[in-house]
Design an enzyme around this catalytic site. Structure first.
Site, PDB file in Angstrom:
ATOM      1  N   LYS A  54       0.849  -1.204   0.000  1.00  0.00           N
ATOM      2  CA  LYS A  54       0.000   0.000   0.000  1.00  0.00           C
ATOM      3  C   LYS A  54       0.882   1.251   0.000  1.00  0.00           C
ATOM      4  CE  LYS A  54      -3.755  -2.360   2.367  1.00  0.00           C
ATOM      5  NZ  LYS A  54      -4.425  -2.659   3.634  1.00  0.00           N
ATOM      6  N   GLN A  98      -4.343  -1.500   9.648  1.00  0.00           N
ATOM      7  CA  GLN A  98      -4.177  -2.833   9.072  1.00  0.00           C
ATOM      8  C   GLN A  98      -4.729  -3.899  10.022  1.00  0.00           C
ATOM      9  OE1 GLN A  98      -3.012  -3.549   5.878  1.00  0.00           O
ATOM     10  NE2 GLN A  98      -3.758  -5.569   6.398  1.00  0.00           N
ATOM     11  N   ASP A 121     -11.271   2.738   3.659  1.00  0.00           N
ATOM     12  CA  ASP A 121     -11.584   1.312   3.499  1.00  0.00           C
ATOM     13  C   ASP A 121     -13.096   1.103   3.335  1.00  0.00           C
ATOM     14  OD1 ASP A 121      -9.446  -0.485   3.390  1.00  0.00           O
ATOM     15  OD2 ASP A 121      -9.052  -0.322   5.534  1.00  0.00           O
TER      16      ASP A 121
END
Ligand code: NAP
Length: 302
Positions: A54, A98, A121
């Site tokens: 990422k 995460q 997200d």
């Protein structure tokens, strides 16, 4: 029939170019770039590799990327303080925590503490609600389903009036992609069915699908004879079924298989995604798109 391959890597590259151009444009006109923070708690090897990918993508696109690595014994309260700091930070447009978080950390509490307008997200209940309502309410569609929809649309597949069958009802793939495909919108307007482990006749439902989206996590679950000739098959499943030697590096790597038997299915389907190289590359790409859009929302450009 041999199906047309929907290559995630090609569509990813196309979208990344668009994002890069968007970043340059905003930088020139407004003097700012998207800011993304990735919070990694602990040293889970798989998480490190996801976060690294990422960060690499965000930097290549010209984002302001902050990597915030924290010790594995961080408490829920400490993490909430950290999130509050980034919620208030004007230079940050996207906050990524995460998962999985270490045992003992209240994952739900942590994710729900992220400002919904920085939740790139798309997992915050407010963003799940926005997705349900659809239309201009939607800010951050969850990344894997958003990637699936892009693949379908950019491959020129008609969705309006199509029978879409989604195998799997998880909150991160099955439910959101089903919801997205039934919206009254371009790239949607489908008639959607969701099937799962309690469905009585899985095969009969799959056989009706013009677009079959499979996200079960069971290798080879969908049999070739369940596929309607000419259908579009999107295989989201990523299953480790062994190891192989990489042709590129000569090192041992995981042997991955999808939820659909690719070799046989490609002779029946009209379009099909491979595993790996199908849906996989799309997720990070859509995360970057959401982060750019977050900045655009803030600047009133969307
Ligand atoms: P999940 O949370 O485990 O959900 C799996 C769903 O499939 C559940 O709804 C389950 O039904 C259903 N299912 C499982 N076995 C089935 C069967 N035999 N018949 C019918 N339905 C069945 O999984 P997920 O997180 O959605 O992920 C699914 C797959 O996609 C995994 O292989 C994952 O690795 C992959 N994935 C890939 C990406 C990517 O490429 N970027 C991203 C996310 C996930 P019940 O609800 O009844 O249990």
């Amino acid at each position: 029939m041999t199906a047309k391959l929907i290559k995630g890597t090609e569509i990813r590259d196309e979208i990344l170019k668009e994002i890069e151009a968007g970043v340059k444009d905003i930088k020139e006109k407004h003097g700012v770039v998207p800011g993304l923070v990735t919070i990694l708690v602990g040293e889970n090897p798989a998480s490190i590799s996801y976060v690294t990918a990422k960060i690499k993508t965000a930097k290549a696109l010209g984002f302001n990327e902050i990597q915030d690595n924290q010790s594995p014994d961080m408490t829920t309260e400490e993490l909430l303080v950290l999130i509050d700091k980034y919620n208030k930070d004007d230079a940050i447009n996207g906050i990524l925590v995460q998962l999985p978080l270490p045992k003992g950390v209240d994952e739900k509490k942590v994710l729900n503490a992220i400002d919904p307008d920085k939740d790139v997200d798309g997992f915050h209940p407010i963003n799940v609600g926005r997705l349900m309502i659809g239309g201009p309410e939607v800010k951050f569609p969850p990344c894997t389903p958003a990637g699936i929809q892009e693949m379908i649309v950019r491959s020129g597949i008609e969705t309006s009036g199509a029978e879409v069958v989604v195998v799997g009802r998880s909150n991160i793939v099955g439910k959101p992609i089903a919801n997205m495909m039934l919206q009254k919108a371009d790239g949607a307007n489908a008639t959607v069915t969701i099937v799962h482990t309690r469905t009585k006749d899985l095969a009969a439902h799959c056989k009706r699908a013009d677009i079959l989206i499979v996200a079960a996590g069971v290798p080879g679950l969908v049999k070739p004879e369940w596929i309607k000739p000419g259908a579009c098959v999107i295989d989201v499943g990523v299953n480790r079924v062994g190891e192989k030697i990489s042709e590129k590096t000569g090192k041992k790597i995981a042997l991955l298989k999808g939820d659909v038997d690719f070799d046989e299915a490609k002779e029946i389907a009209g379009y099909i995604t491979p595993v790996p190289g199908g849906v996989g590359p799309m997720t990070i790409t859509m995360l970057m798109k959401n982060t750019l859009n977050s900045l655009k929302f803030k600047l009133g450009l969307m």
